[in-house]
Design an enzyme around this catalytic site. Structure first.
Site, mmCIF file in Angstrom:
data_model
loop_
_atom_site.group_PDB
_atom_site.id
_atom_site.type_symbol
_atom_site.label_atom_id
_atom_site.label_comp_id
_atom_site.label_asym_id
_atom_site.label_seq_id
_atom_site.Cartn_x
_atom_site.Cartn_y
_atom_site.Cartn_z
ATOM 1 N N ASP A 32 28.361 65.633 -27.260
ATOM 2 C CA ASP A 32 28.944 66.747 -27.999
ATOM 3 C C ASP A 32 28.395 66.805 -29.414
ATOM 4 O O ASP A 32 28.680 65.944 -30.236
ATOM 5 C CB ASP A 32 30.465 66.585 -28.031
ATOM 6 C CG ASP A 32 31.143 67.697 -28.806
ATOM 7 O OD1 ASP A 32 30.553 68.789 -28.912
ATOM 8 O OD2 ASP A 32 32.253 67.475 -29.297
ATOM 9 N N ASP A 88 24.608 75.447 -31.657
ATOM 10 C CA ASP A 88 25.464 74.549 -30.885
ATOM 11 C C ASP A 88 24.913 74.392 -29.473
ATOM 12 O O ASP A 88 25.028 75.290 -28.641
ATOM 13 C CB ASP A 88 26.891 75.100 -30.833
ATOM 14 C CG ASP A 88 27.811 74.224 -29.997
ATOM 15 O OD1 ASP A 88 27.491 73.047 -29.821
ATOM 16 O OD2 ASP A 88 28.842 74.723 -29.532
#
Length: 493
Positions: free
Chosen positions: A99, A315
């Site tokens: 992540d 992202d």
């Protein structure tokens, strides 16, 4: 995941990728990365999952940690990237989600309320038990590492113990306390792989989970945050001189899949860099304009400013790409204005799609995002269109999604695939270049230009005094695709 999280995972074909090697003065580190897949997701479901993720956006010479990426890129197959970490003495293996939107490595611990005991990913889940590791230690509130976590909102002090509570926008959450223990990793001496290296790191020990984090079909053992805060593993390893303060990925858009994820800087001569926007919790960059087929769009410059409620975030955990209405509308109009009349439009399930018998490369325009420092990211039609079949009819649907009521542009894997993307945290910049991600890459292990390269490729700069090693991606048969994303924990979403 940004400060709020839920996972999107599902049953999938499972494969373990053998770790590729990266050299560093005779040593390198390697971890295995697998990926889940889940078939049959509709575009609306993908958008819902991305909204969930967006709510969670919670030196010395160094070695390189390498994560071979398995699977293929298919936006209608939803999964998550995860890897294994070996913690404690004796070491135990844990499956953790990769992540880039959060900082902390945490795993589920003994005892745990609400932690799933099985996983639809067909991986064996287990709980970390501090009492079963001879090298485990507690972290007090006055420990400097805890104090740094308090400053970054990754830690709180509870009854003299360094703790955390992560509450996610979908109502799920996890809580626990921090421990220190040994992170065990593989080292490479020459071309011989061993597993006798380790480093002490601080990570979270979760004792309670709520909401979607309790569901078995979405279960892994924890989260591996790749953010910039001092409590992130990448920062901890860098401060110990074990790895450089940079990481890179290259995700293949080919049907065969694969790719590379490394803690280290992939080096290519045509990489363009743009500065990270200072004092931001995520990987924010300064978007300055958008053009279609070389024609700059008329967009108010204020739409590209970074503030508390707007800006541009890169992202790798977001599947699609999200644009505020003031950017989406002129972009979509320009795309439509460049299409021939033979292209039919349709809106199955509320999504903007196109029906054509021609190659999309021949009829759809190219799009360019222009960033600070004159860095341009060019997107071909395959980088913003998704192929979808509805009732036996094949459509090409917009991967750009309009988000009303907020000013954030979020660029996910749809536009990042088939590119080397470098997160250079030492110089506070992000760079990219189009690349065949099934090919080898050159990797630099430090900021002084030292590189370890494929000897069959040209050496662009740096020392050649050390033996070179090659970083190659692992191509797998089945699995993967883009992960979750998060809108919900943002107060403005």
């Amino acid at each position: 995941m940004l400060p709020a999280a839920i996972w999107v995972v599902a049953a999938f074909l499972f494969a373990v990728a053998p770790a590729a090697t990266v050299g560093f003065g005779g040593e390198s580190l390697a971890l295995n990365l697998e990926r889940g897949r889940h078939h049959g997701m509709e575009l609306n479901q993908l958008k819902d999952m991305d909204r969930v993720r967006h709510g969670r956006f919670l030196q010395q010479s160094a070695g390189v940690v390498e994560f071979p990426v398995s699977g293929s890129y298919d936006p209608y197959t939803v999964g998550l990237y995860y890897t294994t970490v070996n913690l404690g003495n004796p070491p135990k293996e844990f499956y953790v989600q990769i992540d880039t939107g959060s900082d902390v490595l945490w795993v589920n611990c003994v005892p745990c309320s609400g932690c799933p005991r099985s996983s639809g990913l067909r991986v064996q889940l287990q709980l970390y038990d501090p009492s079963s590791s001879s090298t485990s230690g507690s972290i007090s509130c006055n420990d400097p590492r805890c104090l740094s976590g308090v400053q970054s909102t990754d830690a709180i002090c509870s009854q003299g113990q360094c703790s955390y509570v992560f509450q996610y926008g979908d109502g799920s959450g996890t809580s626990g306390y921090y421990v220190s223990d040994i992170l065990n990793f593989n080292t490479v001496v020459g071309n011989s792989l061993t597993s006798n290296s380790s480093a002490s790191v601080v990570f979270g020990c979760s004792t309670a989970e709520t909401g979607d984090l309790t569901k078995s079909d979405r279960a892994v053992d924890g989260i591996f945050g790749f953010g910039q805060a001092k409590l992130s593993v990448i920062s901890q390893l860098s401060s110990q001189g074990i790895t450089p303060r940079a990481f890179s990925h290259c995700l293949s858009g080919q049907s065969s899949g694969g790719g590379i994820l490394v803690i280290g800087e992939i080096v290519e001569p045509n990489i363009v860099f743009t500065p990270l926007v200072p004092a931001q919790p995520h990987y924010n960059v300064a978007l300055e304009g958008v053009s279609v087929n070389g024609q700059m769009l008329s967009i108010e410059s204020s739409m590209f400013a970074t503030s508390q409620n707007q800006g541009t975030i890169i992202d790798s955990g977001t599947t699609l790409a999200y644009l505020p209405q003031q950017i989406f509308d002129p972009l979509f109009s320009a795309i439509m204005g460049n299409l021939p009349g033979s292209v039919q439009t349709s809106s199955p399930n509320g999504n903007q799609c196109f029906l054509t018998t021609s190659s999309i490369s021949d009829i759809f325009p190219s799009i360019s995002f222009h960033f600070a420092a004159r860095a341009t990211m060019q997107l071909n039609p395959q980088d913003y269109l998704l192929q979808s079949t509805v009732n036996g009819v094949t459509f090409w649907c917009m991967g750009f999604q309009q988000v009303q009521g907020q000013g954030f542009t979020i660029l996910g894997d749809l536009v990042l695939k088939d590119k080397i993307v470098v997160y250079d945290l030492e110089r506070q910049q992000i760079g990219w270049v189009n690349y065949d991600c099934s090919s080898p890459v050159n990797v630099s292990t430090s900021t002084d230009g030292t590189q370890y390269v494929n000897p069959e490729r040209p050496v662009y700069s740096g020392s050649t005094s050390s033996e070179p090693y090659l970083v190659t991606p692992f191509l797998a048969l089945a699995l993967l695709l883009m992960q979750l994303s998060f809108f919900d924990s943002f107060p403005f979403l």
